[in-house]
Enzyme design. Sequence first.
Site, PDB file in Angstrom:
ATOM      1  N   SER A  60      -5.927 -52.032  -2.733  1.00  0.00           N
ATOM      2  CA  SER A  60      -4.791 -51.117  -2.892  1.00  0.00           C
ATOM      3  C   SER A  60      -3.992 -51.152  -1.592  1.00  0.00           C
ATOM      4  O   SER A  60      -4.535 -51.489  -0.533  1.00  0.00           O
ATOM      5  CB  SER A  60      -5.305 -49.694  -3.132  1.00  0.00           C
ATOM      6  OG  SER A  60      -4.274 -48.753  -2.923  1.00  0.00           O
TER       7      SER A  60
ATOM      8  N   TYR B 151     -10.634 -42.121  -1.743  1.00  0.00           N
ATOM      9  CA  TYR B 151     -10.036 -43.339  -2.305  1.00  0.00           C
ATOM     10  C   TYR B 151      -9.607 -44.299  -1.181  1.00  0.00           C
ATOM     11  O   TYR B 151      -9.917 -45.498  -1.214  1.00  0.00           O
ATOM     12  CB  TYR B 151      -8.842 -42.965  -3.179  1.00  0.00           C
ATOM     13  CG  TYR B 151      -8.205 -44.123  -3.912  1.00  0.00           C
ATOM     14  CD1 TYR B 151      -8.707 -44.556  -5.131  1.00  0.00           C
ATOM     15  CD2 TYR B 151      -7.086 -44.772  -3.395  1.00  0.00           C
ATOM     16  CE1 TYR B 151      -8.123 -45.618  -5.818  1.00  0.00           C
ATOM     17  CE2 TYR B 151      -6.498 -45.835  -4.065  1.00  0.00           C
ATOM     18  CZ  TYR B 151      -7.015 -46.250  -5.277  1.00  0.00           C
ATOM     19  OH  TYR B 151      -6.428 -47.300  -5.954  1.00  0.00           O
TER      20      TYR B 151
HETATM   21  P1  NAD Z   1      -7.149 -47.354 -15.012  1.00  0.00           P
HETATM   22  O1  NAD Z   1      -7.688 -45.991 -14.898  1.00  0.00           O
HETATM   23  O2  NAD Z   1      -6.248 -47.711 -16.134  1.00  0.00           O
HETATM   24  O3  NAD Z   1      -8.329 -48.420 -15.022  1.00  0.00           O
HETATM   25  C1  NAD Z   1      -9.523 -48.269 -14.299  1.00  0.00           C
HETATM   26  C2  NAD Z   1     -10.629 -48.885 -15.110  1.00  0.00           C
HETATM   27  O4  NAD Z   1     -11.872 -48.786 -14.391  1.00  0.00           O
HETATM   28  C3  NAD Z   1     -10.843 -48.141 -16.451  1.00  0.00           C
HETATM   29  O5  NAD Z   1     -11.041 -49.120 -17.461  1.00  0.00           O
HETATM   30  C4  NAD Z   1     -12.112 -47.361 -16.208  1.00  0.00           C
HETATM   31  O6  NAD Z   1     -12.833 -47.070 -17.376  1.00  0.00           O
HETATM   32  C5  NAD Z   1     -12.857 -48.333 -15.307  1.00  0.00           C
HETATM   33  N1  NAD Z   1     -13.993 -47.717 -14.625  1.00  0.00           N
HETATM   34  C6  NAD Z   1     -14.036 -46.533 -13.958  1.00  0.00           C
HETATM   35  N2  NAD Z   1     -15.281 -46.304 -13.523  1.00  0.00           N
HETATM   36  C7  NAD Z   1     -16.033 -47.368 -13.912  1.00  0.00           C
HETATM   37  C8  NAD Z   1     -17.399 -47.710 -13.765  1.00  0.00           C
HETATM   38  N3  NAD Z   1     -18.258 -46.910 -13.110  1.00  0.00           N
HETATM   39  N4  NAD Z   1     -17.837 -48.876 -14.294  1.00  0.00           N
HETATM   40  C9  NAD Z   1     -16.988 -49.703 -14.965  1.00  0.00           C
HETATM   41  N5  NAD Z   1     -15.682 -49.432 -15.136  1.00  0.00           N
HETATM   42  C10 NAD Z   1     -15.231 -48.280 -14.624  1.00  0.00           C
HETATM   43  O7  NAD Z   1      -6.435 -47.640 -13.609  1.00  0.00           O
HETATM   44  P2  NAD Z   1      -5.766 -48.959 -13.017  1.00  0.00           P
HETATM   45  O8  NAD Z   1      -4.535 -48.537 -12.350  1.00  0.00           O
HETATM   46  O9  NAD Z   1      -5.682 -50.024 -14.031  1.00  0.00           O
HETATM   47  O10 NAD Z   1      -6.807 -49.335 -11.874  1.00  0.00           O
HETATM   48  C11 NAD Z   1      -7.453 -50.591 -11.790  1.00  0.00           C
HETATM   49  C12 NAD Z   1      -7.748 -50.918 -10.331  1.00  0.00           C
HETATM   50  O11 NAD Z   1      -6.514 -51.076  -9.631  1.00  0.00           O
HETATM   51  C13 NAD Z   1      -8.525 -49.838  -9.580  1.00  0.00           C
HETATM   52  O12 NAD Z   1      -9.458 -50.450  -8.704  1.00  0.00           O
HETATM   53  C14 NAD Z   1      -7.450 -49.124  -8.786  1.00  0.00           C
HETATM   54  O13 NAD Z   1      -7.959 -48.522  -7.619  1.00  0.00           O
HETATM   55  C15 NAD Z   1      -6.545 -50.298  -8.464  1.00  0.00           C
HETATM   56  N6  NAD Z   1      -5.181 -49.898  -8.082  1.00  0.00           N
HETATM   57  C16 NAD Z   1      -4.336 -49.329  -8.997  1.00  0.00           C
HETATM   58  C17 NAD Z   1      -3.058 -48.967  -8.586  1.00  0.00           C
HETATM   59  C18 NAD Z   1      -2.045 -48.360  -9.521  1.00  0.00           C
HETATM   60  O14 NAD Z   1      -0.971 -47.974  -9.051  1.00  0.00           O
HETATM   61  N7  NAD Z   1      -2.311 -48.261 -10.808  1.00  0.00           N
HETATM   62  C19 NAD Z   1      -2.662 -49.171  -7.267  1.00  0.00           C
HETATM   63  C20 NAD Z   1      -3.558 -49.733  -6.374  1.00  0.00           C
HETATM   64  C21 NAD Z   1      -4.810 -50.104  -6.793  1.00  0.00           C
END
Ligand code: NAD
Length: 272
Positions: free
Chosen positions: A157, A170
């Site tokens: 991130s 986080y």
């Molecule tokens: P999201 O909530 O749509 O997806 C997160 C996924 O992780 C979900 O499918 C959830 O069920 C799964 N998850 C959570 N706990 C889990 C566990 N213990 N075991 C297996 N799966 C698990 O959110 P997203 O935005 O798609 O996030 C995906 C990744 O991208 C994350 O690592 C997040 O930190 C990172 N990220 C997202 C953003 C953003 O702006 N959306 C920015 C920076 C980083």
Amino acid sequence: MRQNPNHRLSGQTCIVTGANSGIGKEVAMAMGRDCANVVVNYVTDPVGAEEVAHQIETNDNIAKAIALKADVSREDQVQEMFRVAKQHFGTVDILVNNAGLQRDAPFHEMTLEQWQLVLDVNLTGQFLCSREAVREFLSRGKVDYSCAMGKIICMSSVHQVIPWAGHVNYAASKGGVELLMKSMAQELGPKGIRINSVAPGAIQTPINRDAWETPEALNDLMKLIPYNRIGQPADIGAVTVWLATDESDYIHGATIFVDGGMTLYPGFTTNG
Ligand code: NAD
């Protein structure tokens, strides 16, 4: 080795964690479009995960996909996921450590449970999955269809470098991912294993709904993004797949920021 566009990952198998939703879903679909077999990992949403696996097989008549349940923070479940993946597809070539969550609170109100859960999933989960992937790469050895013996892509991130008030668990987890990734890359590069991170900025997914679902919130968010649009999961999918192909073979131990310029600190545009 140069590969055909859209067939760059033929014959390779990829595990994408947290692939039933958001960024992970799009990464899984994009891996399938490039002809990789895909393990769609999930922990809470079997219907969503099965749908992603079904879409991968429907979109492309080469890629195969299965949905596998595992909590990435649980050693036994991660090991079982890798066992079934290997049994099903023969080996694993690519791991995308995508699963992640937030449990936000002002620092003085943050509970140990909130702190621990975020560290367990976002950081320990990446360790556990990477360790199983590396064990498989080392025991299987080199392959003739990829320059690297195996590839790991860590979803980090912008908060691996930008401090984030109200989200210290986080930010600490993503700061941890940066040095986990770099230290693994330093140790495992000589063995032919290629490891990198993707660091998204604000991507429109369920994890950050508060930041984009009202016009006011979106307007505030735009002040942080010089390129002036919110990111889409496809922005991350394209870069993540590319990092898994031989086209990026000399990129190792790097973080690619995919953030519309968020890490340019636009608050300083008018001299702070
Ligand atoms: P999201 O909530 O749509 O997806 C997160 C996924 O992780 C979900 O499918 C959830 O069920 C799964 N998850 C959570 N706990 C889990 C566990 N213990 N075991 C297996 N799966 C698990 O959110 P997203 O935005 O798609 O996030 C995906 C990744 O991208 C994350 O690592 C997040 O930190 C990172 N990220 C997202 C953003 C953003 O702006 N959306 C920015 C920076 C980083």
